[in-house]
Every structure is written in C-alpha cells, then in structure tokens.
Design a protein around this motif. Structure first.
Motif, PDB file in Angstrom:
ATOM      1  N   ALA A   1     -22.872  12.647 -22.624  1.00  0.00           N
ATOM      2  CA  ALA A   1     -22.373  11.989 -21.413  1.00  0.00           C
ATOM      3  C   ALA A   1     -21.345  10.918 -21.759  1.00  0.00           C
ATOM      4  CB  ALA A   1     -23.536  11.380 -20.631  1.00  0.00           C
ATOM      5  N   ASP A   2     -21.596  10.175 -22.830  1.00  0.00           N
ATOM      6  CA  ASP A   2     -20.647   9.140 -23.254  1.00  0.00           C
ATOM      7  C   ASP A   2     -19.328   9.768 -23.695  1.00  0.00           C
ATOM      8  OD1 ASP A   2     -22.444   7.149 -22.713  1.00  0.00           O
ATOM      9  OD2 ASP A   2     -23.127   6.905 -24.789  1.00  0.00           O
ATOM     10  N   ALA A   3     -19.415  10.895 -24.401  1.00  0.00           N
ATOM     11  CA  ALA A   3     -18.208  11.571 -24.871  1.00  0.00           C
ATOM     12  C   ALA A   3     -17.386  12.102 -23.697  1.00  0.00           C
ATOM     13  CB  ALA A   3     -18.584  12.713 -25.820  1.00  0.00           C
ATOM     14  N   VAL A   4     -18.073  12.644 -22.694  1.00  0.00           N
ATOM     15  CA  VAL A   4     -17.385  13.160 -21.511  1.00  0.00           C
ATOM     16  C   VAL A   4     -16.724  12.013 -20.750  1.00  0.00           C
ATOM     17  CG1 VAL A   4     -17.724  14.230 -19.242  1.00  0.00           C
ATOM     18  CG2 VAL A   4     -18.827  15.211 -21.262  1.00  0.00           C
ATOM     19  N   ARG A   5     -17.437  10.904 -20.594  1.00  0.00           N
ATOM     20  CA  ARG A   5     -16.866   9.749 -19.890  1.00  0.00           C
ATOM     21  C   ARG A   5     -15.612   9.254 -20.603  1.00  0.00           C
ATOM     22  NH1 ARG A   5     -17.809   5.822 -16.285  1.00  0.00           N
ATOM     23  NH2 ARG A   5     -19.792   6.772 -15.649  1.00  0.00           N
ATOM     24  N   GLU A   6     -15.676   9.196 -21.919  1.00  0.00           N
ATOM     25  CA  GLU A   6     -14.517   8.735 -22.684  1.00  0.00           C
ATOM     26  C   GLU A   6     -13.328   9.666 -22.481  1.00  0.00           C
ATOM     27  OE1 GLU A   6     -13.256   7.641 -27.321  1.00  0.00           O
ATOM     28  OE2 GLU A   6     -15.339   8.171 -26.824  1.00  0.00           O
ATOM     29  N   ALA A   7     -13.598  10.967 -22.439  1.00  0.00           N
ATOM     30  CA  ALA A   7     -12.513  11.935 -22.245  1.00  0.00           C
ATOM     31  C   ALA A   7     -11.934  11.827 -20.833  1.00  0.00           C
ATOM     32  CB  ALA A   7     -13.028  13.349 -22.498  1.00  0.00           C
TER      33      ALA A   7
ATOM     34  N   ALA B   1     -27.383  11.694 -23.680  1.00  0.00           N
ATOM     35  CA  ALA B   1     -26.687  10.404 -23.555  1.00  0.00           C
ATOM     36  C   ALA B   1     -25.407  10.402 -24.377  1.00  0.00           C
ATOM     37  CB  ALA B   1     -27.612   9.271 -23.989  1.00  0.00           C
ATOM     38  N   MET B   2     -25.460  10.984 -25.576  1.00  0.00           N
ATOM     39  CA  MET B   2     -24.283  11.033 -26.440  1.00  0.00           C
ATOM     40  C   MET B   2     -23.199  11.922 -25.819  1.00  0.00           C
ATOM     41  SD  MET B   2     -24.035  12.104 -30.483  1.00  0.00           S
ATOM     42  CE  MET B   2     -25.227  10.820 -30.896  1.00  0.00           C
TER      43      MET B   2
END
Length: 222
Positions: A162-168, A159-160
C-alpha cells in the motif's frame, strides 16, 4: 444570477461543441460579471453547467461553505428517502407543482440554494439533480485540493504494498493536493491492479493483459 449563468451556459455550450468543452466552466464564470470566480476544475454536460452556476453564485455570495453543508443534508435525504426521490424523478408532475413543493422542502435553506432548486424546477431539470450533485462534488473536491484514487486488486494489499502504491500515485497529484486512496477487491481482474486517480485510469491487471493478447492474436490471424 443563477438564471444569467445558465442562459450563458447554454450559449457557450453550443460554441464549445466547436471549440472543445475544457474551458466551458471558466467561460461561464467570466460571463457572469462582477468579482471573477475561477472554477477549480472543468465539469461537463447538463449537470456540470448547473453545478458551475451553483458554485459561482455561492462563491460570489460568500456562502459556499453553507451551501455545501445544506446540499449534503439534501443529498442524504434524497438517497435515503424513496418518496423524495420518486417525487423528484416523477416526469408526470407539472413544473409549477414541483417548484412549489421544492420551495417548502428548501424553505430553511440559504437563498442561493433555494433559488437554485427553483431554477432547476422551472427549467424542468430537477430530475438531473444526481448529476448536478455529482459534478458539484467534483468542483468542491478540486476546490479543497482533494484528489481521490481507487486501487483495485484481487487480494488486500499489505502495508508495504500500500505504501509503494501511494508513493507511485503521488506522482499524479500536485504538491499542495491531498491524495485519498480507497482499496477495492475484485477477483475478476485475475491479478495485478487497476488504479483510478481522478479522471485517469491505469489498468495493470492480468485481465487487461489477456485481452490485449487476444486482440493481438486476432489481428495476427486476420
């Protein structure tokens, strides 16, 4: 209207070969006359030209949402009914026979979509319907401000992560666009990730690094 759009498209496609394809959809829309319809994104090739004509015609007639819904029904039938797909792909059928059959298949559809499939049959392009539907989907995604991304990794992201990838990846879309991310698993990339956002591709995989190293070694030896 559709025939006018496609005749204009063929002429402009020839000119675009010299000037570049990026603005072809806009030129087709402008050439139709009447209320201006600006296409939400560029599309290319035969499928793009026909998809552009359908988008413009449906927009001008005020039936875009209806055409989208009816085209989805047709697409679902095309993908699930092998007999329909074989009929559409059959190169031995005469254009008139195929056109007459399509009139029956589309008899309850909106006039814009019904006329559109008629034009495809008349021009011997019905076998290009997959490309047309694919390019039309691109137009509608852009119209609805939906951006689709695929992230490929060896293992599922936490989950962490995935959130980092989405932000990028959010940096690749506009503030008024919605980013939709699909995660895929592919052990063959060995590690890292491959991201595809719209027509952009970012390869950060271990496999890509290995291939880059191999090319560098080959260049050094040569």
């Amino acid at each position: 209207m559709l025939r006018s759009a496609l005749r204009t498209g063929r002429t402009l496609a020839t000119q675009a070969g010299r000037r570049g394809m990026a603005s072809e959809p806009t030129r087709i829309a402008d050439a139709l006359g009447g209320a201006k319809v600006t296409l939400p994104c560029p599309v290319y090739g035969v499928g793009g030209r026909y998809a552009s004509a359908l988008y413009v015609s449906a927009s001008k007639a005020g039936v875009l949402d209806k055409v989208v819904a009816e085209l989805k029904v047709f697409k679902d039938a095309y993908e699930t009914q092998e007999d329909l797909k074989r009929f559409i792909k059959d190169p031995t059928l005469k254009r008139k026979a195929k056109a007459d059959a399509m009139k029956q298949i589309m008899k309850n559809s909106d006039a814009v979509l019904k006329n559109f499939t008629g034009v495809l049959c008349d021009n011997g392009r019905m076998d290009q319907i997959e490309d047309v539907m694919s390019e039309f989907t691109k137009l509608m995604n852009a119209h609805n401000k939906q951006v689709f991304a695929t992230v490929t990794t060896v293992y599922p992201l936490s989950a962490m992560e995935a959130d980092a990838v989405r932000e990028a990846l959010q940096g690749f879309v506009k503030s008024d666009e919605t980013l939709n991310i699909t995660q895929e698993i592919d052990p063959e990339i060995l590690g890292g990730m491959v991201c595809a956002v719209g027509d952009k591709r970012i390869d950060l995989s271990v496999l890509a690094r290995i291939k880059e190293l191999e090319r560098a070694m080959e260049a050094a030896i040569a």
